[in-house]
Design an enzyme around this catalytic site. Structure first.
Site, PDB file in Angstrom:
ATOM      1  N   TYR A  53      24.398 -36.885 -29.782  1.00 57.72           N
ATOM      2  CA  TYR A  53      23.297 -37.317 -28.789  1.00 57.72           C
ATOM      3  C   TYR A  53      22.253 -38.284 -29.486  1.00 57.72           C
ATOM      4  CZ  TYR A  53      26.044 -34.653 -25.219  1.00 57.72           C
ATOM      5  OH  TYR A  53      26.862 -33.949 -24.613  1.00 57.72           O
ATOM      6  N   PRO A 208      27.802 -32.726 -13.342  1.00 54.34           N
ATOM      7  CA  PRO A 208      27.934 -32.053 -12.086  1.00 54.34           C
ATOM      8  C   PRO A 208      27.553 -32.810 -10.866  1.00 54.34           C
ATOM      9  CG  PRO A 208      26.184 -30.941 -13.110  1.00 54.34           C
ATOM     10  CD  PRO A 208      26.813 -32.107 -14.244  1.00 54.34           C
ATOM     11  N   GLY A 216      22.903 -39.594  -4.068  1.00 56.96           N
ATOM     12  CA  GLY A 216      22.900 -40.399  -2.702  1.00 56.96           C
ATOM     13  C   GLY A 216      21.902 -41.754  -3.265  1.00 56.96           C
TER      14      GLY A 216
END
Length: 328
Positions: A53, A208, A216
């Site tokens: 990372y 997740p 949204g």
């Protein structure tokens, strides 16, 4: 925040984990400090990272914040090794590479041990027993307290876990498996999740929130300028979940959120958090405001009828041999 046992072990972790994929690249030290402190103050303890990372910057940044900001003893640090930036060999599961990578991770983190050490992916070019021996050596030497794997498919996970269970006291049983899992990606339910449940392995879902799509924010072809979908290097990561199938699922999540007077983020996160076999979904907020929004899910439990509706709209196609053949 409630805590859960990690698989069939005595280690307890917060039922939401904090991911650091963007630390040292899109998340600077100031934002990372805000995230870590807010997470800790909310009762969170599971912090997940990996040696790749930010090319190691995520671990280095986390190490700078330990002790000075949050006591090391209050954190359950999970890191991963095995993924390599080599186009000809994306995964190196050799014992030599893994143990060297672990030592480098410990140096960047500024700690003598990690709580959970994961093999980042299955390496088809290295004998599995050699890869797993690295886990045994890491735990027996005290450099890792628990061990797990990531991105192993069903047969790989079952083979690895069974090998480790075959010599108790000599080999370290697998505590966890980290896999992508959300309403937009339920592939683990085919074989990985049943294997994990049978073998007592805790599942740590990554992405997740469907790589951010389940919040949204991308409805109606909208791409917020500060989102990952608008980022040059993260847009390809988000793109697979911007199709018509995903749109239908996101619409259902929005409908459920409207009915419960909560946000789509809360609905999607509560759904995955409370799935059978899940220990802790790992979220990747970019700032403390996003983290606060995610942690507000702690008090939410979805009604059964909402769960069933979301299950139906996002159901993957699983037939033979997963279902009883006589019913097909």
């Amino acid at each position: 925040m409630e805590q859960r046992h990690l698989g069939r072990t005595g280690l307890r972790v917060s039922r939401i984990g904090l991911g650091t994929l963007t630390w040292g690249r899109d998340t600077d030290e100031h934002d990372a400090a805000d995230l870590l402190k807010s997470f800790w103050e909310a009762g969170g303890n599971l912090v997940d990272t990996a040696d790749v990372y930010g090319d190691g910057e995520a671990e280095y940044l986390l190490g700078r914040l330990i002790e000075g900001l949050v006591p090391r003893r209050d954190l359950v640090i999970s890191t991963k090794a095995g993924s390599v930036p080599d186009p000809d060999r994306r995964v190196d599961g050799s014992r030599g590479h893994l143990l060297s990578a672990l030592d480098a991770s410990l140096a960047r983190l500024g700690t003598d041990y990690v709580d959970v050490w994961h093999i980042h992916a299955f390496d088809p070019c290295t004998p599995l027993d050699e890869t797993l021996h690295a886990l045994d050596l890491a735990v027996s030497s005290g450099r890792a307290r628990y061990a797990g794997v990531a991105n192993f498919c069903g047969w790989q996970l079952a083979k690895a876990a069974t090998w480790q269970l075959a010599a108790p006291g000599t080999r370290t049983r697998l505590a966890s498996s980290q896999m992508e899992y959300s309403l937009l990606q339920r592939g683990v339910e085919r074989e990985v999740l049943p294997a994990a449940l049978d073998l007592g392995i805790g599942l740590l879902p990554s992405s997740p929130l469907g790589r951010g799509v389940l919040t949204g924010k991308y409805r109606g072809d909208a791409t917020p300028p500060d989102s990952r979908g608008a980022s040059e290097h993260l847009a390809p990561f988000v793109a697979p979940y911007l199709d018509d199938t995903a749109s239908r699922i996101v619409d259902a999540v929005q409908t459920a959120a409207d009915g419960l007077a909560v946000t789509p983020l809360q609905v999607a996160l509560a759904w995955i958090r409370d799935r059978p076999g899940v220990t802790a979904p790992v979220i990747g907020p970019r700032n403390a405001q996003q983290l606060t929004a995610a942690l507000s899910v702690e008090a939410l439990s979805l009604p059964d009828e909402i769960c069933r509706a979301l299950d139906d709209v996002s159901a993957p196609v699983h037939r033979y041999p997963d279902h009883d053949w006589s019913t097909l």
